[in-house]
Design a protein around this motif. Structure first.
Motif, mmCIF file in Angstrom:
data_model
loop_
_atom_site.group_PDB
_atom_site.id
_atom_site.type_symbol
_atom_site.label_atom_id
_atom_site.label_comp_id
_atom_site.label_asym_id
_atom_site.label_seq_id
_atom_site.Cartn_x
_atom_site.Cartn_y
_atom_site.Cartn_z
ATOM 1 N N PHE A 114 0.834 -1.200 0.000
ATOM 2 C CA PHE A 114 0.000 0.000 0.000
ATOM 3 C C PHE A 114 0.877 1.261 0.000
ATOM 4 C CE2 PHE A 114 -2.656 3.299 1.923
ATOM 5 C CZ PHE A 114 -3.838 3.159 1.232
ATOM 6 N N ARG A 115 1.900 1.268 0.839
ATOM 7 C CA ARG A 115 2.791 2.437 0.897
ATOM 8 C C ARG A 115 3.525 2.620 -0.423
ATOM 9 N NH1 ARG A 115 3.786 0.489 6.158
ATOM 10 N NH2 ARG A 115 5.717 -0.523 5.472
ATOM 11 N N ALA A 116 3.962 1.504 -1.009
ATOM 12 C CA ALA A 116 4.669 1.593 -2.292
ATOM 13 C C ALA A 116 3.753 2.159 -3.371
ATOM 14 C CB ALA A 116 5.182 0.215 -2.706
ATOM 15 N N GLY A 117 2.493 1.776 -3.332
ATOM 16 C CA GLY A 117 1.547 2.307 -4.298
ATOM 17 C C GLY A 117 1.240 3.777 -4.062
ATOM 18 N N LYS A 118 1.066 4.152 -2.788
ATOM 19 C CA LYS A 118 0.743 5.537 -2.443
ATOM 20 C C LYS A 118 1.888 6.480 -2.793
ATOM 21 C CE LYS A 118 -2.037 7.132 0.326
ATOM 22 N NZ LYS A 118 -3.216 8.023 0.198
ATOM 23 N N ASP A 119 3.109 5.949 -2.802
ATOM 24 C CA ASP A 119 4.285 6.785 -3.039
ATOM 25 C C ASP A 119 4.598 6.986 -4.520
ATOM 26 O OD1 ASP A 119 4.636 7.103 -0.345
ATOM 27 O OD2 ASP A 119 6.174 5.552 -0.146
ATOM 28 N N THR A 120 3.839 6.365 -5.398
ATOM 29 C CA THR A 120 4.119 6.505 -6.825
ATOM 30 C C THR A 120 3.353 7.668 -7.423
ATOM 31 O OG1 THR A 120 2.323 5.039 -7.485
ATOM 32 C CG2 THR A 120 4.447 4.005 -7.028
ATOM 33 N N ALA A 121 3.870 8.176 -8.528
ATOM 34 C CA ALA A 121 3.246 9.321 -9.173
ATOM 35 C C ALA A 121 1.907 8.954 -9.793
ATOM 36 C CB ALA A 121 4.179 9.877 -10.248
ATOM 37 N N GLN A 122 1.716 7.665 -10.133
ATOM 38 C CA GLN A 122 0.502 7.248 -10.833
ATOM 39 C C GLN A 122 -0.700 7.096 -9.923
ATOM 40 O OE1 GLN A 122 3.549 5.755 -10.896
ATOM 41 N NE2 GLN A 122 3.720 4.387 -12.673
ATOM 42 N N VAL A 123 -0.498 7.164 -8.603
ATOM 43 C CA VAL A 123 -1.602 6.836 -7.698
ATOM 44 C C VAL A 123 -2.791 7.765 -7.876
ATOM 45 C CG1 VAL A 123 -0.792 8.225 -5.742
ATOM 46 C CG2 VAL A 123 -2.183 6.187 -5.335
ATOM 47 N N VAL A 157 -20.102 3.947 -1.728
ATOM 48 C CA VAL A 157 -18.834 4.610 -1.420
ATOM 49 C C VAL A 157 -17.853 3.614 -0.806
ATOM 50 C CG1 VAL A 157 -17.710 6.410 -0.039
ATOM 51 C CG2 VAL A 157 -19.894 6.877 -1.166
ATOM 52 N N ALA A 158 -18.369 2.753 0.058
ATOM 53 C CA ALA A 158 -17.512 1.723 0.666
ATOM 54 C C ALA A 158 -16.932 0.800 -0.406
ATOM 55 C CB ALA A 158 -18.297 0.915 1.690
ATOM 56 N N LEU A 159 -17.752 0.430 -1.384
ATOM 57 C CA LEU A 159 -17.261 -0.412 -2.471
ATOM 58 C C LEU A 159 -16.203 0.323 -3.286
ATOM 59 C CD1 LEU A 159 -20.610 -2.002 -3.744
ATOM 60 C CD2 LEU A 159 -18.793 -3.136 -2.457
ATOM 61 N N GLU A 160 -16.416 1.609 -3.539
ATOM 62 C CA GLU A 160 -15.442 2.383 -4.309
ATOM 63 C C GLU A 160 -14.133 2.545 -3.545
ATOM 64 O OE1 GLU A 160 -17.634 5.935 -5.217
ATOM 65 O OE2 GLU A 160 -18.097 5.207 -7.241
ATOM 66 N N ARG A 161 -14.228 2.755 -2.238
ATOM 67 C CA ARG A 161 -13.012 2.880 -1.439
ATOM 68 C C ARG A 161 -12.258 1.549 -1.412
ATOM 69 N NH1 ARG A 161 -13.185 5.115 4.208
ATOM 70 N NH2 ARG A 161 -11.049 5.672 3.654
ATOM 71 N N SER A 162 -13.002 0.448 -1.361
ATOM 72 C CA SER A 162 -12.360 -0.871 -1.397
ATOM 73 C C SER A 162 -11.668 -1.088 -2.738
ATOM 74 C CB SER A 162 -13.403 -1.969 -1.155
ATOM 75 O OG SER A 162 -14.034 -1.797 0.097
ATOM 76 N N ALA A 163 -12.317 -0.638 -3.804
ATOM 77 C CA ALA A 163 -11.707 -0.734 -5.129
ATOM 78 C C ALA A 163 -10.437 0.112 -5.196
ATOM 79 C CB ALA A 163 -12.706 -0.276 -6.192
ATOM 80 N N ALA A 164 -10.478 1.299 -4.603
ATOM 81 C CA ALA A 164 -9.297 2.159 -4.589
ATOM 82 C C ALA A 164 -8.156 1.503 -3.808
ATOM 83 C CB ALA A 164 -9.645 3.517 -3.983
ATOM 84 N N PHE A 165 -8.508 0.846 -2.704
ATOM 85 C CA PHE A 165 -7.512 0.098 -1.931
ATOM 86 C C PHE A 165 -6.838 -0.950 -2.823
ATOM 87 C CE2 PHE A 165 -6.687 -3.817 0.495
ATOM 88 C CZ PHE A 165 -5.758 -3.370 1.417
ATOM 89 N N CYS A 166 -7.664 -1.694 -3.573
ATOM 90 C CA CYS A 166 -7.115 -2.717 -4.481
ATOM 91 C C CYS A 166 -6.172 -2.096 -5.498
ATOM 92 C CB CYS A 166 -8.242 -3.438 -5.214
ATOM 93 S SG CYS A 166 -9.260 -4.496 -4.180
ATOM 94 N N ARG A 167 -6.561 -0.968 -6.055
ATOM 95 C CA ARG A 167 -5.742 -0.344 -7.096
ATOM 96 C C ARG A 167 -4.416 0.173 -6.543
ATOM 97 N NH1 ARG A 167 -7.867 0.150 -11.999
ATOM 98 N NH2 ARG A 167 -10.128 -0.059 -12.308
ATOM 99 N N VAL A 168 -4.451 0.730 -5.338
ATOM 100 C CA VAL A 168 -3.213 1.226 -4.732
ATOM 101 C C VAL A 168 -2.270 0.064 -4.407
ATOM 102 C CG1 VAL A 168 -2.220 2.414 -2.741
ATOM 103 C CG2 VAL A 168 -4.262 3.335 -3.846
ATOM 104 N N VAL A 169 -2.827 -1.006 -3.816
ATOM 105 C CA VAL A 169 -2.004 -2.179 -3.502
ATOM 106 C C VAL A 169 -1.454 -2.800 -4.783
ATOM 107 C CG1 VAL A 169 -2.024 -4.519 -2.548
ATOM 108 C CG2 VAL A 169 -3.166 -2.666 -1.319
ATOM 109 N N ALA A 170 -2.286 -2.883 -5.808
ATOM 110 C CA ALA A 170 -1.845 -3.438 -7.092
ATOM 111 C C ALA A 170 -0.722 -2.603 -7.690
ATOM 112 C CB ALA A 170 -3.020 -3.518 -8.065
ATOM 113 N N LEU A 171 -0.863 -1.292 -7.582
ATOM 114 C CA LEU A 171 0.177 -0.404 -8.090
ATOM 115 C C LEU A 171 1.483 -0.595 -7.314
ATOM 116 C CD1 LEU A 171 0.880 1.822 -10.076
ATOM 117 C CD2 LEU A 171 -0.037 3.494 -8.457
ATOM 118 N N GLY A 172 1.352 -0.778 -5.993
ATOM 119 C CA GLY A 172 2.544 -1.046 -5.183
ATOM 120 C C GLY A 172 3.201 -2.350 -5.570
ATOM 121 N N GLN A 173 2.397 -3.386 -5.828
ATOM 122 C CA GLN A 173 2.950 -4.674 -6.251
ATOM 123 C C GLN A 173 3.672 -4.546 -7.590
ATOM 124 O OE1 GLN A 173 -0.697 -6.959 -6.096
ATOM 125 N NE2 GLN A 173 -0.044 -8.008 -4.233
#
Length: 218
Positions: A114-123, A157-173
């Motif tokens: 999650f941190r790796a994803g949050k730290d990228t420019a694409q987030v 909104v909860a579903l969208e936030r969960s989706a955003a969590f997935c995208r950030v973690v995926a970006l970090g991976q």
């Protein structure tokens, strides 16, 4: 009137609406359960959870669902959702359950991604227009509330936030996979594969959020 008499009696017959059944009408782990009954029970359980405290029109289903959760645990309910279509209410809850399980099982690793994803420019691009993505602990807490029937916020909104969590973690991976590509190709490949799966999960959750707003998620 028995079935034989009904069949031979003159005039139109009245077809009674089948009695709705709740999750406790069958054993979720029993072999050979009728797939149609399992599917219907999965939808009943999902609706009772999400609409509990809102507009549930069958309090008996809700009570029996709560009893099932108390006696057998959330795992017993989630088992019914596992084979549901991805873009359905039980399918969405299954994905929340899976995210919750990962956050519980390996919170430190998920936090690293999650941190790796949050730290990228694409987030900012991957979560554009979405609510602020929750961290691993908040993701777990939000899923706990939804899956226990205690959530009183906006479900879409909860579903969208969960989706955003997935995208950030995926970006970090994906970011960490790029870094590990030369030193550990197998690990990099696994991270890339998992990243793609999480993006698909995010897409399914985003679709579910939109369908919920339109009153079409069932």
């Amino acid at each position: 009137m028995n079935e034989q008499a009904a069949a031979s009696s003159p005039g139109p017959q009245r077809h009674h609406k089948p009695k709705p059944f709740a999750p406790l009408d069958f054993e979720p782990f029993a072999g050979g359960a009728d797939p149609a009954r399992v599917s219907e029970a999965a939808h009943l359980a999902a609706q009772a959870l999400v609409r509990r405290g809102r507009d549930s029109d069958d309090p008996k289903v809700t009570r029996r669902l709560v009893k099932l959760a108390d006696e057998q645990g959330l795992d017993a309910i989630a088992e019914m959702w596992a084979e549901s279509p991805a873009r359905s209410l039980p399918g969405a809850l299954w994905r929340l359950y899976a995210l919750r399980a990962v956050a519980i099982r390996d919170p430190e690793r998920i936090s690293v991604y999650f941190r790796a994803g949050k730290d990228t420019a694409q987030v900012s691009h991957v979560v554009a227009g979405a609510a602020e993505p929750p961290g691993a602990e908040e993701m777990k807490s939000m899923a706990d509330a939804i899956l226990s029937g205690a959530f009183d916020g906006e479900f879409d909104v909860a579903l969208e936030r969960s989706a955003a969590f997935c995208r950030v973690v995926a970006l970090g991976q994906a970011t960490l996979a790029d870094s590990a590509e030369h030193s550990n190709a197998n690990h990099a490949s696994k991270l890339t594969r998992n990243s793609h799966l999480l993006v698909k999960t995010a897409e399914d959750l985003e679709h579910a959020a939109n369908a919920w707003r339109l009153g079409e998620l069932d």
